[in-house]
Scaffold this motif. Structure first.
Motif: not given
Lengths: 396, 396
Positions: A3-13, A135-136, B111-114, B166, B257, B260
Motif C-alpha cells: 500500500y502507498r499511504f498518504s504523506d499525511r498519515v504514513s508516519n502516524l502510529k 493527520s492533516y 489514508s491514501v490520498l495526497n 490511488k 492505517k 489509526v
C-alpha cells in the motif's frame, strides 16, 4: 499488495495509550491507563427508560437517516445548557452535534488546516487531538504548561513569529494529561493573544462538569464576541462515551463548513443516541445527576490521593479539583520509560508522559494515572505497587 | 471574525441533495429525493428487544468507551457473513466497523490520498463519496456508465496515462444514482485493470442485499487474493441508517492505517448500536429478514414502475432489480434543471442528475428518483405529477 499511504498519515502510529491497552486487557493487570469515566457513574436506568420511550413513541425517527447538523431539539438543549450553565452565548454562533468531541478536532482540522499549517497546543496535551491534527500534516508547536496554564510569553513568541498558526488548542479544565486548570487571568490572556494575532481558539472542555473541589472558572468562550472560539463539549463524561455524542459551538460560518465536512465523514451522529440524550436532559434532573457524578469522583480521588501520599511518597503529583487524571513525576534518579515498563511487569499500567508531547522523543519524567475506572481496591493497590517499585528502584 | 478555510474544503459546498431536502421538509411536498430505506423495513421490535437485553445484561459494555476496530464479536459476525453469504474471504484481510459506510470513504481518503492524487469513479456516482474524496483535494476522473457498468476502454485510458490514480471507486450493485448493475465480465475486467496498473479498488456495496429480481452477481472482492479491494458494507439499508454502523473488509495493513485515522476521527463507532446489531444477527433470522425487505422493495418498485409506464411515458428509465434508485431521462426538448425546479413548484422533489457528476456544470438530461421512502400513494401521485409536467412542457 504494497500500500502507498498518504504523506499525511504514513508516519502516524497507533497511540502509545492503545499499545498499553493491550496489556491492560489482561485481567490480572490493574489499568490506571485508560481515560474512562467511572462505570458506576453511568445513568443506566435513565438510559434504559429514555431508550424504551424513544423506540416506543418514535421508532422511525430513531432508526432512519437524520440531518448532519444534529437533532434540532438536542442542538437547542445544548445552546440552552451552554447559556444557562456556562454563560456561553456568543452572538451568531451555531451548535453542531458530533460523534464524540474527538470528531470536532477532526472536522476543525479538515476545515482550516492546510498541510504545514501550525497548531499551537499545550505541552503536554491530549494525544487523540494531537494525532488528529497530525493527520492533516499540521506542525504542532507546544507551549509548556505552568501551574496556572500555558506560559503566555512562550505562546506569544510563537504567535508573533509563525504566520501559519491556524488555531490554539487548549483544555482549560483539569487538562489531559496534567490535571491542571488554566486560571481566569490566563484564559483572558489567551483570548487577548488570539485576538492580537488573529487566530482561532479550540477550547476543549470534556471534564469541566467533573469539578469536585474549588470554584468553577468561566470558559474562554464566555469572552468571545466574534466567533473566535470553537467550544468543544461532550456527553461522554456525563452520560456515556459509548454513545459518541459531542457538541461544538462556534461561529456559524465555521460550523457550516464543518457540517459539509461531516457530511462526507459520517453523514450524521447516531440519531437514536441523540434522541435518548434529549429525553434524558428533559426527563431527568441533569444538574442533580452532575452533582452525583462529582460526589463519585471526589470519593474516588480521595482514595487515589491518600494512596499516593501514604504508599507512594516518591511520586510527586499536583492535587486536582476535578477531571479524570493525575500527573505523577518521578525523581530524576528513576528513568520514566524503564519505570513504566517495569510497572507493567508488576501488573500495573500507566501512560508514559512522553506520549503526550509534540515530540515523543523528548525526555520526560512524568506519567499519567487515571483514578476513575479502577475499583477503589485496585486503585489503592495499584498505587501502592507503583510506590514500592519507585522505592525499590536500584540506586534511586 | 473572517475564517480562513483550508484549500481542500474552501470550494466544498453542501450537496445539492441537501439543498433540495430543505424543500422536502415541507409536508406538502412529495419527496422522491431522499436515499432513505423504506420506513416499514425497519425491524423495530427486534431492535427494541435486542437493546433491552443489552442494557439489562451488559449496560457498562454498551455505555463505556470501546475499541476503535469495532466490537470483536461483530467483526467476527461480518467476516462470517461475508464468507457464507458473499463468498468473500481474502486471505490476510481484516474487518473494521465504521460509523456508516460513508466513513470508509473518508478513512480511505485520509489514508491514501495526497493532494492532487486521482480517484477514478463511475460517472455519475454517489455524491457523498465524491465530496469525501474532494475534501482531500483529490482529482476526480469519471468513467461513463454503460448498461453493464463502467466503459472499460475509458477506464484503461485513464489508468494508463495517469500515474497518480490511488483507487477506483465503484458501486457494482444498483448503483447510486443510476440503479445500474455491473456485469460479472466487467467486474473481472475492473479487477484485471486494477492489477495491471497496480491500483486499489473501493467496492461500495450498500444495496446488494436489496435485490428483488434477477440473479446475484459475485462481488469484485471475491476475485481478490492480495488485499487489492477494500469492500464497504453497511447495516444502514438492512437494519437502520440512524445507528450509523458500516463495515470495511480489506488488507490488514490498510485496515490498520484506517484504524489509526479513525482513532483521531471519532475514536470508535457507537458501541451500544454495535451490540444491538450483534444480538440481532444472532437472535433473529437475518436471511429471513432480508427476504422480507426484498419483498417490501419489490412491491414498492412495482408501484413506481407502473406509475412511470402509465402516467409518465416521456420519462425514459431503465428497469432495476434492486436498490433504492431509478434514473429518469428527459427528452432533449425539456431542459433538466428547469424541469426539476418546476417539479418543486408542483410539490415534487427529485435530484438533478448533474449533482452526481465529477463536474456539476456539465450538461445532463437525467434526474434521480427514490421509490423507497414515500408511501405508495405519494409515489404514484408524485410520478404522475412529473409525467404531467413533462407532457405539458412548452414545446416539448
Amino acid at each position: 499488495m504494497e500500500y502507498r499511504f498518504s504523506d499525511r498519515v504514513s508516519n502516524l502510529k497507533p497511540s502509545a495509550i492503545r499499545e498499553i491497552f493491550k496489556y491492560a486487557t489482561d485481567p490480572a493487570v490493574i489499568s490506571l491507563s485508560a481515560g474512562n469515566p467511572a462505570p458506576d457513574a453511568f445513568p443506566v436506568d435513565a438510559v434504559r427508560a429514555c431508550s424504551e420511550a424513544v423506540l416506543q413513541e418514535q421508532p422511525i425517527d430513531a432508526l432512519q437517516y437524520s440531518v448532519t447538523e444534529g437533532l434540532p431539539a438536542l442542538r437547542e438543549d445544548v445552546a440552552v445548557f451552554l447559556k444557562q450553565h456556562c454563560s456561553i452565548a456568543t452572538p451568531g454562533d451555531a451548535v453542531l452535534i458530533t460523534s464524540g468531541a474527538e470528531q470536532i478536532m477532526d472536522l476543525l482540522g479538515k476545515s482550516v488546516l492546510n498541510e504545514g499549517d501550525t497548531v499551537v497546543c499545550e505541552e503536554p496535551s491530549f494525544i487523540g487531538a494531537l494525532n488528529s491534527f497530525r493527520s492533516y500534516n499540521a506542525v504542532l508547536k507546544g507551549v509548556p504548561m505552568q501551574e496556572d496554564g500555558m506560559d503566555l510569553a512562550k505562546l506569544e513568541e510563537i504567535l508573533k513569529t509563525d504566520k501559519r498558526v491556524k488555531f490554539i488548542y487548549t483544555i482549560p479544565n483539569f487538562q489531559n494529561p496534567t490535571g491542571l486548570t488554566t486560571s481566569w487571568e490566563k484564559r483572558r490572556g489567551i483570548y487577548a493573544l488570539a485576538q492580537k494575532y488573529n487566530t482561532l481558539i479550540l477550547e476543549d472542555n470534556p471534564y469541566g462538569d467533573l469539578r469536585f473541589a474549588g470554584e468553577a472558572i468561566p470558559a474562554i468562550k464566555t469572552l468571545d464576541t466574534e466567533g473566535r472560539v470553537l467550544y468543544a463539549g461532550t456527553f461522554s463524561k456525563t452520560i456515556s462515551p459509548g454513545m459518541r455524542v459531542g457538541f461544538a459551538a462556534g461561529g456559524s460560518a465555521l460550523i457550516q463548513k464543518m457540517v459539509v465536512c461531516k457530511q462526507g465523514s459520517d453523514v450524521h451522529t447516531n440519531i437514536w443516541s441523540q434522541l435518548v440524550i434529549h429525553r434524558f436532559l428533559h426527563g431527568w434532573d441533569f444538574e442533580k445527576h452532575l452533582k452525583n457524578l462529582q460526589k463519585i469522583y471526589a470519593q474516588k480521588y480521595a482514595v487515589a490521593e491518600k494512596a499516593l501520599r501514604e504508599t507512594a511518597p516518591l511520586l510527586a503529583f499536583r492535587p486536582i479539583e476535578g477531571g479524570l487524571f493525575l500527573w505523577c513525576t518521578l525523581p530524576d534518579s528513576i528513568p520514566m520509560p524503564a519505570y513504566c515498563k517495569a510497572a507493567v511487569l508488576h501488573k500495573v499500567c500507566v501512560v508514559p508522559g512522553n506520549a503526550f508531547l509534540t515530540d515523543e522523543t523528548q525526555p520526560c519524567q512524568s506519567f499519567r494515572i487515571n483514578y476513575s475506572s479502577p475499583t477503589n481496591e485496585d486503585l489503592a493497590r495499584g498505587i501502592a505497587i507503583l510506590g514500592e517499585l519507585a522505592a525499590k528502584w536500584p540506586n534511586a
